[in-house]
Design an enzyme around this catalytic site. Structure first.
Site, PDB file in Angstrom:
ATOM      1  N   LYS A 179       0.830  -1.212   0.000  1.00  0.00           N
ATOM      2  CA  LYS A 179       0.000   0.000   0.000  1.00  0.00           C
ATOM      3  C   LYS A 179       0.861   1.257   0.000  1.00  0.00           C
ATOM      4  O   LYS A 179       0.645   2.168  -0.801  1.00  0.00           O
ATOM      5  CB  LYS A 179      -0.877  -0.015   1.270  1.00  0.00           C
ATOM      6  CG  LYS A 179      -1.470   1.326   1.636  1.00  0.00           C
ATOM      7  CD  LYS A 179      -2.429   1.216   2.805  1.00  0.00           C
ATOM      8  CE  LYS A 179      -1.838   1.471   4.176  1.00  0.00           C
ATOM      9  NZ  LYS A 179      -1.608   2.872   4.514  1.00  0.00           N
ATOM     10  N   ASN A 180       1.831   1.308   0.927  1.00  0.00           N
ATOM     11  CA  ASN A 180       2.560   2.568   1.102  1.00  0.00           C
ATOM     12  C   ASN A 180       3.589   2.823   0.006  1.00  0.00           C
ATOM     13  O   ASN A 180       4.192   3.898  -0.043  1.00  0.00           O
ATOM     14  CB  ASN A 180       3.194   2.616   2.489  1.00  0.00           C
ATOM     15  CG  ASN A 180       2.121   2.702   3.568  1.00  0.00           C
ATOM     16  OD1 ASN A 180       0.960   2.995   3.272  1.00  0.00           O
ATOM     17  ND2 ASN A 180       2.490   2.433   4.813  1.00  0.00           N
ATOM     18  N   CYS A 215      -5.696  11.834  13.787  1.00  0.00           N
ATOM     19  CA  CYS A 215      -6.395  10.560  13.678  1.00  0.00           C
ATOM     20  C   CYS A 215      -6.056   9.748  14.914  1.00  0.00           C
ATOM     21  O   CYS A 215      -5.305  10.207  15.771  1.00  0.00           O
ATOM     22  CB  CYS A 215      -6.045   9.826  12.389  1.00  0.00           C
ATOM     23  SG  CYS A 215      -4.378   9.220  12.337  1.00  0.00           S
ATOM     24  N   ARG A 260      -0.374  13.785  13.634  1.00  0.00           N
ATOM     25  CA  ARG A 260       0.056  13.672  12.241  1.00  0.00           C
ATOM     26  C   ARG A 260       0.002  14.993  11.467  1.00  0.00           C
ATOM     27  O   ARG A 260      -0.733  15.127  10.491  1.00  0.00           O
ATOM     28  CB  ARG A 260      -0.745  12.570  11.536  1.00  0.00           C
ATOM     29  CG  ARG A 260      -0.634  11.239  12.261  1.00  0.00           C
ATOM     30  CD  ARG A 260      -1.268  10.118  11.521  1.00  0.00           C
ATOM     31  NE  ARG A 260      -0.486   9.689  10.368  1.00  0.00           N
ATOM     32  CZ  ARG A 260      -0.865   8.724   9.546  1.00  0.00           C
ATOM     33  NH1 ARG A 260      -2.007   8.121   9.717  1.00  0.00           N
ATOM     34  NH2 ARG A 260      -0.106   8.375   8.534  1.00  0.00           N
ATOM     35  N   ASP A 312       4.133   0.404  12.280  1.00  0.00           N
ATOM     36  CA  ASP A 312       2.913  -0.228  11.764  1.00  0.00           C
ATOM     37  C   ASP A 312       2.760  -1.678  12.230  1.00  0.00           C
ATOM     38  O   ASP A 312       1.692  -2.272  12.050  1.00  0.00           O
ATOM     39  CB  ASP A 312       2.883  -0.166  10.228  1.00  0.00           C
ATOM     40  CG  ASP A 312       2.726   1.261   9.729  1.00  0.00           C
ATOM     41  OD1 ASP A 312       2.316   2.122  10.528  1.00  0.00           O
ATOM     42  OD2 ASP A 312       3.028   1.518   8.552  1.00  0.00           O
ATOM     43  N   VAL A 330       7.486   6.717  17.156  1.00  0.00           N
ATOM     44  CA  VAL A 330       7.121   7.408  15.903  1.00  0.00           C
ATOM     45  C   VAL A 330       5.854   8.253  16.083  1.00  0.00           C
ATOM     46  O   VAL A 330       5.816   9.414  15.676  1.00  0.00           O
ATOM     47  CB  VAL A 330       6.950   6.391  14.746  1.00  0.00           C
ATOM     48  CG1 VAL A 330       6.572   7.114  13.456  1.00  0.00           C
ATOM     49  CG2 VAL A 330       8.221   5.580  14.550  1.00  0.00           C
ATOM     50  N   ARG A 388      -8.766  -0.734   4.269  1.00  0.00           N
ATOM     51  CA  ARG A 388      -7.885   0.334   3.802  1.00  0.00           C
ATOM     52  C   ARG A 388      -6.510  -0.214   3.436  1.00  0.00           C
ATOM     53  O   ARG A 388      -5.833   0.351   2.568  1.00  0.00           O
ATOM     54  CB  ARG A 388      -7.699   1.396   4.895  1.00  0.00           C
ATOM     55  CG  ARG A 388      -8.891   2.315   5.093  1.00  0.00           C
ATOM     56  CD  ARG A 388      -8.496   3.485   5.979  1.00  0.00           C
ATOM     57  NE  ARG A 388      -7.175   3.933   5.593  1.00  0.00           N
ATOM     58  CZ  ARG A 388      -6.151   4.129   6.429  1.00  0.00           C
ATOM     59  NH1 ARG A 388      -6.315   3.956   7.710  1.00  0.00           N
ATOM     60  NH2 ARG A 388      -4.967   4.517   5.981  1.00  0.00           N
TER      61      ARG A 388
HETATM   62  N1  EPU Z   1       5.444  14.382  11.247  1.00  0.00           N
HETATM   63  C1  EPU Z   1       5.440  15.715  11.607  1.00  0.00           C
HETATM   64  N2  EPU Z   1       5.307  16.636  10.604  1.00  0.00           N
HETATM   65  C2  EPU Z   1       5.179  16.274   9.290  1.00  0.00           C
HETATM   66  C3  EPU Z   1       5.188  14.897   8.945  1.00  0.00           C
HETATM   67  C4  EPU Z   1       5.324  13.977   9.957  1.00  0.00           C
HETATM   68  O1  EPU Z   1       5.552  16.067  12.769  1.00  0.00           O
HETATM   69  O2  EPU Z   1       5.072  17.165   8.437  1.00  0.00           O
HETATM   70  C5  EPU Z   1       5.551  13.360  12.311  1.00  0.00           C
HETATM   71  C6  EPU Z   1       4.267  12.516  12.399  1.00  0.00           C
HETATM   72  O3  EPU Z   1       3.298  13.162  13.178  1.00  0.00           O
HETATM   73  C7  EPU Z   1       4.755  11.224  12.978  1.00  0.00           C
HETATM   74  C8  EPU Z   1       6.168  11.098  12.405  1.00  0.00           C
HETATM   75  O4  EPU Z   1       6.545  12.401  11.960  1.00  0.00           O
HETATM   76  O5  EPU Z   1       4.813  11.342  14.368  1.00  0.00           O
HETATM   77  C9  EPU Z   1       6.281  10.125  11.252  1.00  0.00           C
HETATM   78  O6  EPU Z   1       5.371  10.449  10.237  1.00  0.00           O
HETATM   79  P1  EPU Z   1       5.650  10.149   8.697  1.00  0.00           P
HETATM   80  O7  EPU Z   1       5.495  11.435   7.952  1.00  0.00           O
HETATM   81  O8  EPU Z   1       6.912   9.396   8.552  1.00  0.00           O
HETATM   82  O9  EPU Z   1       4.429   9.200   8.344  1.00  0.00           O
HETATM   83  P2  EPU Z   1       3.464   9.280   7.100  1.00  0.00           P
HETATM   84  O10 EPU Z   1       4.231   9.562   5.877  1.00  0.00           O
HETATM   85  O11 EPU Z   1       2.305  10.124   7.433  1.00  0.00           O
HETATM   86  C10 EPU Z   1       3.780   6.750   6.491  1.00  0.00           C
HETATM   87  C11 EPU Z   1       2.863   5.587   6.320  1.00  0.00           C
HETATM   88  C12 EPU Z   1       2.313   5.167   7.672  1.00  0.00           C
HETATM   89  C13 EPU Z   1       3.475   4.831   8.594  1.00  0.00           C
HETATM   90  C14 EPU Z   1       4.463   6.009   8.678  1.00  0.00           C
HETATM   91  C15 EPU Z   1       5.701   5.721   9.487  1.00  0.00           C
HETATM   92  C16 EPU Z   1       1.999   5.964   4.103  1.00  0.00           C
HETATM   93  C17 EPU Z   1       0.844   6.284   3.237  1.00  0.00           C
HETATM   94  N3  EPU Z   1       1.788   5.947   5.418  1.00  0.00           N
HETATM   95  O12 EPU Z   1       2.966   7.780   7.056  1.00  0.00           O
HETATM   96  O13 EPU Z   1       1.535   4.007   7.455  1.00  0.00           O
HETATM   97  O14 EPU Z   1       3.008   4.558   9.898  1.00  0.00           O
HETATM   98  O15 EPU Z   1       4.866   6.399   7.349  1.00  0.00           O
HETATM   99  O16 EPU Z   1       6.372   4.631   8.979  1.00  0.00           O
HETATM  100  O17 EPU Z   1       3.087   5.709   3.612  1.00  0.00           O
HETATM  101  C18 EPU Z   1      -0.165   2.438   7.841  1.00  0.00           C
HETATM  102  O18 EPU Z   1       0.135   1.912   6.762  1.00  0.00           O
HETATM  103  O19 EPU Z   1      -0.941   1.901   8.674  1.00  0.00           O
HETATM  104  C19 EPU Z   1       0.420   3.739   8.175  1.00  0.00           C
HETATM  105  C20 EPU Z   1      -0.091   4.540   9.120  1.00  0.00           C
END
Ligand code: EPU
Length: 420
Positions: free
Chosen positions: A20-21, A114, A119, A307, A329, A399
């Protein structure tokens, strides 16, 4: 609603779905080119259907048959990602970079918090601003504009997966060179870089966390086979660790599962990698005892994936010792841990850490899935419960898992599903 009769060991083989990701950012990046991009091994999950709907709303042609997705963004006409869509899928924020790059404008809304945490998307916005975007931000609606994005040097305060992806997609067609420091190094980032390179982008350094992107004039359509989903693979291995038995997983490269496999070995599972290397390998696991306690800190890749935190925690709820899980995280990813109480689990929470004292068997419970991975955790707990558990789900599991009930049944679990 899932009805799970626990205490049936798992046996069998399963090929995991595409990741998915990895697929979601590749769908977003297809906006950067005109012509037909083909992505294969795409999971039939609701996040992919929703991203396809958003792309269609923006004027793209999207076909999704079996596991093949074809996207043609030649007719891109829209620049608004509706508030309703953003509410349904946070990863619609991945469209910011490519839309800004291709159309010079995006209107969208803050995704909001969420169940797994706040996030925010501040790093996404900061890197785009550093590349010259003007972003009007009233705390709800976001309007971003850029005549032409320009190369820059930007250090992420934290190696965010989504912000790294957004920056890569924005930088591919920007003028000049972009240097991104402290980037995420998840396998999905590696895959996005290969995908972009196959479209003609000039990207290097992704394995080091410092990525250099030399902007090019044009990108071309490509075709790609998506890697297997490491989180689905980890979920099914965890299911077998909780239920006991012997299973074999194919379709995923074991290299991306180093930490989860290490944790399973510590629990007492026998793990054997056989066959070819890479995605053609077979991961065999035998579990003949109750899982021993482990200490796990989640972290950005190559650390233990957040995850899989709730799913592995569910295994240990039915383990034979004391375990400690530290979530680094997200700040609030223990909703599933709390819901394990419905199965008689002994879990106590201390800020970012959960302490679990295993007991076996768990008792049958009635619970509702809190989120995607938390839902999988409840199913894993139900496999180790002595009787019939009922888990209701309002669409979280679809999802990310094509059909988790089907897959666990294939491994011998006693799971029924009905629409209620
Ligand atoms: N964060 C910030 N500011 C930002 C972006 C992130 O503070 O602008 C913080 C977040 O709040 C979090 C941490 O940084 O505490 C990590 O967030 P990240 O941006 O790495 O996560 P993401 O890109 O929103 C992806 C996956 C998630 C997975 C995370 C971490 C996708 C679509 N989603 O999310 O997947 O948990 O990386 O590995 O790629 C899932 O598949 O169930 C899922 C939640």
């Amino acid at each position: 609603m899932f009805k799970v009769q626990g205490l049936k060991p798992l046996h069998g083989k399963i090929k995991v779905q595409g990741a998915k990701n990895a697929v979601l950012p590749m769908m977003a990046v297809s906006l950067l080119t005109e012509g037909r991009t083909e992505i294969r091994n795409v999971p039939r999950i609701s996040d992919v259907f929703l991203m396809a709907e958003i792309l269609r709303d923006l004027g793209c042609q999207v076909m999704f048959q079996d596991d093949v997705l074809e996207i043609d963004a030649s007719g891109l006409s829209g620049t608004v990602i509706s508030e309703k869509t953003v509410g349904k899928m946070r990863s619609s924020s991945l469209l910011l970079g490519p839309l800004l790059s291709r159309a010079g404008e995006v209107t969208t809304w803050y995704p909001g918090g969420c169940v797994i945490g706040k996030r925010p998307i501040d790093f996404h916005l900061d890197v785009l601003r550093a590349m010259g975007a003007e972003i009007l931000d009233d705390g709800g609606m976001l309007i971003a504009k850029a005549k032409k994005l320009c190369g820059t040097t930007f250090r992420f305060p934290y190696p965010s997966v989504g912000a790294t992806e957004n920056a890569l997609m924005a930088a591919a067609l920007a003028s000049g060179t972009t240097k991104l420091l402290n980037c995420a190094r998840e396998p999905e980032i590696m895959e996005l870089c290969s995908f972009l390179r196959s479209m003609g982008a000039k990207i290097s350094g992704e394995r080091t966390g410092t990525i250099t992107v030399d902007g090019v004039e044009k990108l071309f359509p490509t075709d790609h086979v998506t890697a297997g989903d490491r989180i689905c693979a980890g979920t099914y291995l965890a299911a077998a660790a909780a239920a006991g038995g012997e299973i074999e997983i194919t379709g995923v490269d074991p290299v991306v599962l180093v930490e989860p496999l290490k944790a399973l070995r510590k629990m007492g599972a026998g793990i054997r990698i056989s066959g070819a290397t890479g995605p053609k390998a077979r991961i065999g696991m035998v579990m003949e005892r109750r899982p021993a306690g482990v200490e796990i800190d989640t972290g950005p890749y190559p650390g233990f994936p957040t995850d899989l935190q709730s799913v592995f925690l569910a295994v240990e709820a039915a383990g034979s010792g004391e375990s400690r899980f530290k979530e680094t995280v997200y700040e609030a990813r223990f909703e599933a841990a709390m819901r394990l109480a419905a199965f008689g689990a002994d879990v106590s929470l201390h800020k970012d850490t959960a302490i679990i004292r295993g007991r076996y068997p768990l008792v049958p419970g009635i619970a509702e899935t809190p989120d995607l991975r938390g839902g999988a955790a409840l199913l894993v707990a139900a496999l180790a419960a002595d009787g019939l558990s009922v888990i209701s789900d309002s669409g979280h599991l679809k999802r990310g898992y094509e059909d988790i009930g089907r897959d666990l049944r294939k491994l011998g679990a006693d799971i029924e599903e009905d629409e209620l």
